[in-house]
Scaffold this motif. Structure first.
Motif, PDB file in Angstrom:
ATOM      1  N   ASP A  24       0.853  -1.190   0.000  1.00 30.22           N
ATOM      2  CA  ASP A  24       0.000   0.000   0.000  1.00 30.22           C
ATOM      3  C   ASP A  24       0.886   1.237   0.000  1.00 30.22           C
ATOM      4  N   LEU A  25       0.973   1.880  -1.160  1.00 33.33           N
ATOM      5  CA  LEU A  25       1.754   3.098  -1.337  1.00 33.33           C
ATOM      6  C   LEU A  25       0.844   4.268  -1.684  1.00 33.33           C
ATOM      7  N   SER A  26      -0.420   4.162  -1.379  1.00 36.33           N
ATOM      8  CA  SER A  26      -1.407   5.147  -1.814  1.00 36.33           C
ATOM      9  C   SER A  26      -1.229   6.494  -1.124  1.00 36.33           C
ATOM     10  N   GLU A  27      -1.765   7.529  -1.753  1.00 31.71           N
ATOM     11  CA  GLU A  27      -1.795   8.886  -1.216  1.00 31.71           C
ATOM     12  C   GLU A  27      -0.399   9.408  -0.890  1.00 31.71           C
ATOM     13  N   ASN A  28       0.470   9.353  -1.898  1.00 32.07           N
ATOM     14  CA  ASN A  28       1.796   9.944  -1.825  1.00 32.07           C
ATOM     15  C   ASN A  28       2.013  10.786  -3.078  1.00 32.07           C
ATOM     16  N   MET A  29       3.247  11.040  -3.440  1.00 32.46           N
ATOM     17  CA  MET A  29       3.558  11.792  -4.658  1.00 32.46           C
ATOM     18  C   MET A  29       4.552  11.020  -5.512  1.00 32.46           C
ATOM     19  N   LEU A  30       4.420   9.702  -5.519  1.00 29.71           N
ATOM     20  CA  LEU A  30       5.313   8.850  -6.294  1.00 29.71           C
ATOM     21  C   LEU A  30       5.087   9.078  -7.782  1.00 29.71           C
ATOM     22  N   SER A  31       6.151   8.985  -8.557  1.00 27.02           N
ATOM     23  CA  SER A  31       6.064   9.289  -9.979  1.00 27.02           C
ATOM     24  C   SER A  31       6.742   8.193 -10.794  1.00 27.02           C
ATOM     25  N   GLY A  32       6.740   8.388 -12.114  1.00 26.60           N
ATOM     26  CA  GLY A  32       7.346   7.404 -12.994  1.00 26.60           C
ATOM     27  C   GLY A  32       6.379   6.299 -13.358  1.00 26.60           C
ATOM     28  N   PRO A  33       6.825   5.338 -14.132  1.00 24.95           N
ATOM     29  CA  PRO A  33       5.946   4.232 -14.546  1.00 24.95           C
ATOM     30  C   PRO A  33       5.752   3.210 -13.427  1.00 24.95           C
ATOM     31  N   ILE A  34       4.692   2.411 -13.576  1.00 22.92           N
ATOM     32  CA  ILE A  34       4.521   1.262 -12.688  1.00 22.92           C
ATOM     33  C   ILE A  34       5.543   0.212 -13.116  1.00 22.92           C
ATOM     34  N   PRO A  35       6.469  -0.171 -12.237  1.00 26.18           N
ATOM     35  CA  PRO A  35       7.542  -1.082 -12.656  1.00 26.18           C
ATOM     36  C   PRO A  35       7.001  -2.453 -13.060  1.00 26.18           C
ATOM     37  N   SER A  36       7.588  -3.027 -14.086  1.00 23.01           N
ATOM     38  CA  SER A  36       7.175  -4.357 -14.534  1.00 23.01           C
ATOM     39  C   SER A  36       7.477  -5.417 -13.482  1.00 23.01           C
ATOM     40  N   TRP A  37       8.488  -5.153 -12.618  1.00 25.08           N
ATOM     41  CA  TRP A  37       8.863  -6.173 -11.637  1.00 25.08           C
ATOM     42  C   TRP A  37       7.809  -6.391 -10.561  1.00 25.08           C
TER      43      TRP A  37
END
Length: 329
Positions: A143-156
């Motif tokens: 659960d990484l919700s409600e942050n400001m993470l950016s970039g693509p969703i990693p394939s891993w």
């Protein structure tokens, strides 16, 4: 000593804790630094206090050999996440949600190879996910919700985290396509990628999400996966000793609410509030176990697939604010 009105800071005394007791100090008014002697406990519940420092607690001491559960959610912890997670590499559960953390997720978090639940929701974390997290292949909940993470969703995430049951990345700045590797998550039941900047189409391989394709699930299998440690519940889940209740925070029919243990059969996909384009793949109709599907607030076009009518368990379907045409099947 949980659920009291205890105040002030806890002194860092030289005390050896015999028999490695679980320590529950949650829901008080403790503040200041978390004393390092508490690291002797296998389960440390410190949620809903006013602790402000995590760095010295984790980094200014030798390896904590026994700590498996650390819940410091709902505190006042500020600044960047410490980069010394190798000192607690036997952690199984980590909840740092609802604090004031900022900066990037450090690479050393990938050392937590035994971790089964990582909850960082509702902070100010930014940047891309570190590739080292792919080492955390035992995760059932991320659960990484409600942050400001950016970039693509990693394939891993799809390639390495085959045990995932809950993946919540709602309310970030993630961009790019929905990777087809997410279709490798055969055990996923709750998938929320809403309120991001994802584009392109919805992959047709969604039919490979085995757990969502089954109208019934083996609840005992899932409960045994989740209740791994001392029959204790934590953090975002709430506390109930001697057979705890899992309580997951989720968006349901537009409202954030908690879902508890008997309702774990809820199966949901939420891709709303993105920039997804193209038609809704007919393969969505193979997800016979879905209870909730939210594709609203995108740029989807074409007709509603008739196969959606096959999902007899579906209680909530939101396709609003798209460019869908044709008849309602």
């Amino acid at each position: 000593m949980s659920f009291n009105y205890l105040i002030g800071s806890i002194p860092n005394i030289s005390l050896k804790l015999r028999n490695r007791p679980s320590i529950l100090l949650n829901t008080n008014m403790f503040d200041g630094k978390i004393p390092s002697f508490l690291l002797q406990a296998p389960d440390l519940m410190l949620s809903e206090n006013n602790f402000s420092d995590l760095f010295s607690f984790l980094c200014d001491q030798s390896t904590a050999a026994n700590l498996a559960t650390l819940d410091v959610s709902h505190n006042q912890i500020k600044g960047q996440l410490p980069d010394c997670w190798k000192s607690v590499k036997q952690l199984v559960f980590l909840d740092l949600s609802n604090n004031k953390l900022s900066g990037k997720i450090p690479m050393s978090m990938g050392a937590l190879v035994n971790m089964e639940a990582l909850v960082l929701r509702n902070n100010g974390l930014m940047g891309e996910l570190p590739s080292s997290l792919k080492n955390c292949s035992s995760l059932f909940m991320l659960d990484l919700s409600e942050n400001m993470l950016s970039g693509p969703i990693p394939s891993w995430i799809g390639e390495s985290m085959h045990q995932l049951i809950i993946l919540n990345m709602r309310g970030n700045h993630l961009s790019g396509n929905l990777p087809i590797h997410l279709c490798y998550l055969k055990r996923i039941q709750l998938l929320d990628l809403s309120r991001n900047n994802l584009s392109s189409g919805i992959p047709s391989c969604l039919k490979n999400l085995t757990a969502l394709s089954e109208q019934s699930i083996n609840s005992s299998d899932i409960i045994s996966d989740i209740y791994w440690n001392d029959k204790t519940s934590f953090g975002i889940y709430g506390y109930t000793l001697g057979g705890y209740t899992l309580d997951i925070t989720w968006m349901w029919k537009g409202v954030e609410r908690g879902f508890k243990d008997p309702e774990l059969e809820l199966k949901s996909i939420d891709l709303s509030s993105n920039n997804l384009m193209g038609e809704i793949p007919k393969e969505v109709g193979y997800l016979l176990g879905l209870v909730s599907l939210n594709l609203s607030r995108n740029n989807l076009s074409g007709e509603i697939p008739s196969h959606i009518g096959n999902i007899s368990s579906l209680e909530s379907l939101d396709l609003s604010r798209n460019h869908i045409s044709g008849r309602i099947p």
